[in-house]
Scaffold this active site. Structure first.
Site, PDB file in Angstrom:
ATOM      1  N   GLN A 141       0.846  -1.202   0.000  1.00 29.52           N
ATOM      2  CA  GLN A 141       0.000   0.000   0.000  1.00 29.52           C
ATOM      3  C   GLN A 141       0.874   1.240   0.000  1.00 29.52           C
ATOM      4  OE1 GLN A 141      -3.320  -0.612   3.162  1.00 29.52           O
ATOM      5  NE2 GLN A 141      -1.790  -2.185   3.554  1.00 29.52           N
ATOM      6  N   HIS A 170      -1.553   1.262  -4.140  1.00 34.00           N
ATOM      7  CA  HIS A 170      -1.989   2.667  -4.027  1.00 34.00           C
ATOM      8  C   HIS A 170      -1.147   3.606  -4.888  1.00 34.00           C
ATOM      9  CE1 HIS A 170      -4.136   1.939   0.117  1.00 34.00           C
ATOM     10  NE2 HIS A 170      -4.874   1.571  -0.908  1.00 34.00           N
ATOM     11  N   CYS A 228       1.002  21.119 -15.418  1.00 29.09           N
ATOM     12  CA  CYS A 228       1.265  20.434 -16.689  1.00 29.09           C
ATOM     13  C   CYS A 228       1.583  21.473 -17.777  1.00 29.09           C
ATOM     14  CB  CYS A 228       0.005  19.654 -17.055  1.00 29.09           C
ATOM     15  SG  CYS A 228       0.126  18.727 -18.591  1.00 29.09           S
ATOM     16  N   CYS A 237      -0.104  21.830 -20.292  1.00 28.96           N
ATOM     17  CA  CYS A 237      -1.405  22.341 -20.735  1.00 28.96           C
ATOM     18  C   CYS A 237      -1.969  23.371 -19.749  1.00 28.96           C
ATOM     19  CB  CYS A 237      -2.391  21.193 -20.946  1.00 28.96           C
ATOM     20  SG  CYS A 237      -3.040  20.494 -19.425  1.00 28.96           S
ATOM     21  N   GLU A 294       1.561  -3.812  17.218  1.00 30.85           N
ATOM     22  CA  GLU A 294       0.220  -3.777  17.825  1.00 30.85           C
ATOM     23  C   GLU A 294      -0.681  -4.821  17.162  1.00 30.85           C
ATOM     24  OE1 GLU A 294      -0.312  -1.700  20.225  1.00 30.85           O
ATOM     25  OE2 GLU A 294       1.584  -0.636  19.958  1.00 30.85           O
ATOM     26  N   CYS A 316      -1.452  14.618 -15.080  1.00 31.56           N
ATOM     27  CA  CYS A 316      -2.283  15.807 -15.262  1.00 31.56           C
ATOM     28  C   CYS A 316      -3.756  15.441 -15.075  1.00 31.56           C
ATOM     29  CB  CYS A 316      -2.062  16.375 -16.667  1.00 31.56           C
ATOM     30  SG  CYS A 316      -3.161  17.766 -17.034  1.00 31.56           S
TER      31      CYS A 316
HETATM   32  P1  OAD Z   1      -1.326   2.866   9.050  1.00 29.57           P
HETATM   33  O1  OAD Z   1      -0.632   4.114   9.445  1.00 29.57           O
HETATM   34  O2  OAD Z   1      -2.800   2.851   9.119  1.00 29.57           O
HETATM   35  O3  OAD Z   1      -0.815   1.665   9.956  1.00 29.57           O
HETATM   36  C1  OAD Z   1       0.548   1.455  10.202  1.00 29.57           C
HETATM   37  C2  OAD Z   1       0.695   0.176  11.001  1.00 29.57           C
HETATM   38  O4  OAD Z   1       2.090  -0.099  11.136  1.00 29.57           O
HETATM   39  C3  OAD Z   1       0.099   0.238  12.405  1.00 29.57           C
HETATM   40  O5  OAD Z   1      -0.717  -0.907  12.627  1.00 29.57           O
HETATM   41  C4  OAD Z   1       1.338   0.210  13.322  1.00 29.57           C
HETATM   42  O6  OAD Z   1       1.092  -0.490  14.533  1.00 29.57           O
HETATM   43  C5  OAD Z   1       2.344  -0.522  12.461  1.00 29.57           C
HETATM   44  N1  OAD Z   1       3.761  -0.217  12.722  1.00 29.57           N
HETATM   45  C6  OAD Z   1       4.300   0.914  13.232  1.00 29.57           C
HETATM   46  N2  OAD Z   1       5.625   0.804  13.332  1.00 29.57           N
HETATM   47  C7  OAD Z   1       5.958  -0.430  12.857  1.00 29.57           C
HETATM   48  C8  OAD Z   1       7.183  -1.143  12.693  1.00 29.57           C
HETATM   49  N3  OAD Z   1       8.366  -0.624  13.031  1.00 29.57           N
HETATM   50  N4  OAD Z   1       7.125  -2.396  12.173  1.00 29.57           N
HETATM   51  C9  OAD Z   1       5.927  -2.956  11.829  1.00 29.57           C
HETATM   52  N5  OAD Z   1       4.752  -2.320  11.964  1.00 29.57           N
HETATM   53  C10 OAD Z   1       4.760  -1.078  12.468  1.00 29.57           C
HETATM   54  O7  OAD Z   1      -0.765   2.487   7.595  1.00 29.57           O
HETATM   55  P2  OAD Z   1      -1.454   1.586   6.476  1.00 29.57           P
HETATM   56  O8  OAD Z   1      -2.128   0.410   7.085  1.00 29.57           O
HETATM   57  O9  OAD Z   1      -0.428   1.342   5.443  1.00 29.57           O
HETATM   58  O10 OAD Z   1      -4.018   5.175   1.905  1.00 29.57           O
HETATM   59  O11 OAD Z   1      -2.525   2.579   5.912  1.00 29.57           O
HETATM   60  C11 OAD Z   1      -3.297   2.180   4.827  1.00 29.57           C
HETATM   61  C12 OAD Z   1      -3.647   3.345   3.970  1.00 29.57           C
HETATM   62  O12 OAD Z   1      -4.209   4.382   4.768  1.00 29.57           O
HETATM   63  C13 OAD Z   1      -2.483   4.022   3.307  1.00 29.57           C
HETATM   64  O13 OAD Z   1      -2.020   3.351   2.146  1.00 29.57           O
HETATM   65  C14 OAD Z   1      -3.051   5.356   2.973  1.00 29.57           C
HETATM   66  C15 OAD Z   1      -3.713   5.660   4.289  1.00 29.57           C
HETATM   67  O14 OAD Z   1      -4.765   6.551   4.294  1.00 29.57           O
HETATM   68  C16 OAD Z   1      -4.419   6.193   1.162  1.00 29.57           C
HETATM   69  O15 OAD Z   1      -3.976   7.311   1.297  1.00 29.57           O
HETATM   70  C17 OAD Z   1      -5.431   5.810   0.132  1.00 29.57           C
END
Ligand code: OAD
Length: 259
Positions: free
Chosen positions: A103, A121, A150, A152, A217, A129
């Site tokens: 992601q 993502h 851009c 344009c 977590e 653009c």
């Molecule tokens: P999050 O910020 O929601 O979650 C990060 C996770 O990583 C949490 O569960 C933490 O406990 C864990 N974490 C923190 N430090 C860590 C470490 N050293 N090793 C392992 N795990 C650790 O991030 P995502 O789940 O990636 O999307 O978020 C998903 C999507 O939400 C992103 O791609 C983005 C965001 O909004 C969009 O913008 C569409």
């Protein structure tokens, strides 16, 4: 303190396999200096995603959204892969890991040497653009700061998925194919709060894969789909996992079914 017992359990699941897949999220890049989205140090503590991360917000106030995106872009630019990215690349070279569904938009898996990376993502490297769809490398157009434009005259948007946008169809197809046919899914550093990415572990589990979650977590996956949750930082856990798997073939008595 990372539980060696849990890492060894995961190593036994992975040993001899050639069909493992990883799903990664922002947590895997935290140790590279890129902030996650949720949690105390998360980007969404500082920026309300409703105001800064939706397509609607971007079209309404591109300058405001670009201020947040520029922060993310400079964090990505200065970052290098950590032990978890490097460890996953090593698992791919060992033939154990088939692909990574990420992601993340930071390109650190590719920088670590992983070759089969599905960017669910998008990626911060490219800009597109909003009017003529012409694409540019981000470094060419972001140098002056502000809102990049851009040729344009219209505004450029990073080629990442904002809330309200669909997942790129090829990434969606490939992710479903990989998740639905893997033997083990490693879920690393994701809160699994965002759909449709959060459905990937469910898909794998329903197709019969074992799910190993690496995250300091628990998440809502931990109780429902995860077979083994290894609490702790990804870089240390993946490093130990790779070193366990690099040893000579695990003794047969240690390779029991998953529990
Ligand atoms: P999050 O910020 O929601 O979650 C990060 C996770 O990583 C949490 O569960 C933490 O406990 C864990 N974490 C923190 N430090 C860590 C470490 N050293 N090793 C392992 N795990 C650790 O991030 P995502 O789940 O990636 O999307 O978020 C998903 C999507 O939400 C992103 O791609 C983005 C965001 O909004 C969009 O913008 C569409």
């Amino acid at each position: 303190m990372v539980s060696l017992d849990l890492v060894r359990k995961a190593a036994r699941l992975l040993s001899g396999r050639r069909d493992a897949v990883a799903l990664t999220g922002a947590g895997i890049s935290v140790e590279s200096g890129i902030p996650a989205f949720r949690g105390a140090q998360g980007l969404w503590e500082k920026y309300d995603p409703g105001e800064y991360a939706t397509l609607h917000a971007f079209m309404r106030s591109p300058r405001k959204v670009w201020s947040m995106l520029s922060e993310l872009l400079s964090a990505c630019e200065g970052a290098t892969p950590n032990g978890a990215h490097l460890g996953l690349a090593a698992l791919e070279r060992m033939g154990i890991l088939r692909s990574i569904i990420t992601q993340n938009v930071d390109g650190l898996h590719q920088a670590a040497g992983s070759r089969r990376v599905i960017e669910y993502h998008g990626n911060m490297d490219a800009l597109v653009c909003v009017s003529c769809w012409k694409r540019f490398p981000a470094r060419d157009r972001c140098a002056e700061g502000g809102v990049p434009v851009c040729e344009c005259g219209q505004i450029l948007k990073p080629d990442v998925v904002l809330f309200g946008e669909p997942i790129p169809w090829l990434a969606q197809e490939q992710a479903e194919e990989e998740a639905g046919s893997c033997g083990v899914l490693l879920v690393i550093g994701t809160s699994a709060e965002v759909s449709p990415a959060c459905n990937i572990p469910v898909l794998s589990r329903e197709a019969g894969a074992a799910v190993v979650e690496i995250n300091p977590e628990p998440t809502h996956l931990t109780r429902t789909v995860t077979d083994i949750h290894i609490p702790g930082p990804a870089s240390e856990i993946v490093r130990i996992l790779v070193s366990e798997l690099s040893r000579a073939v695990l003794p047969l008595s240690e390779t029991g079914p998953r529990d």
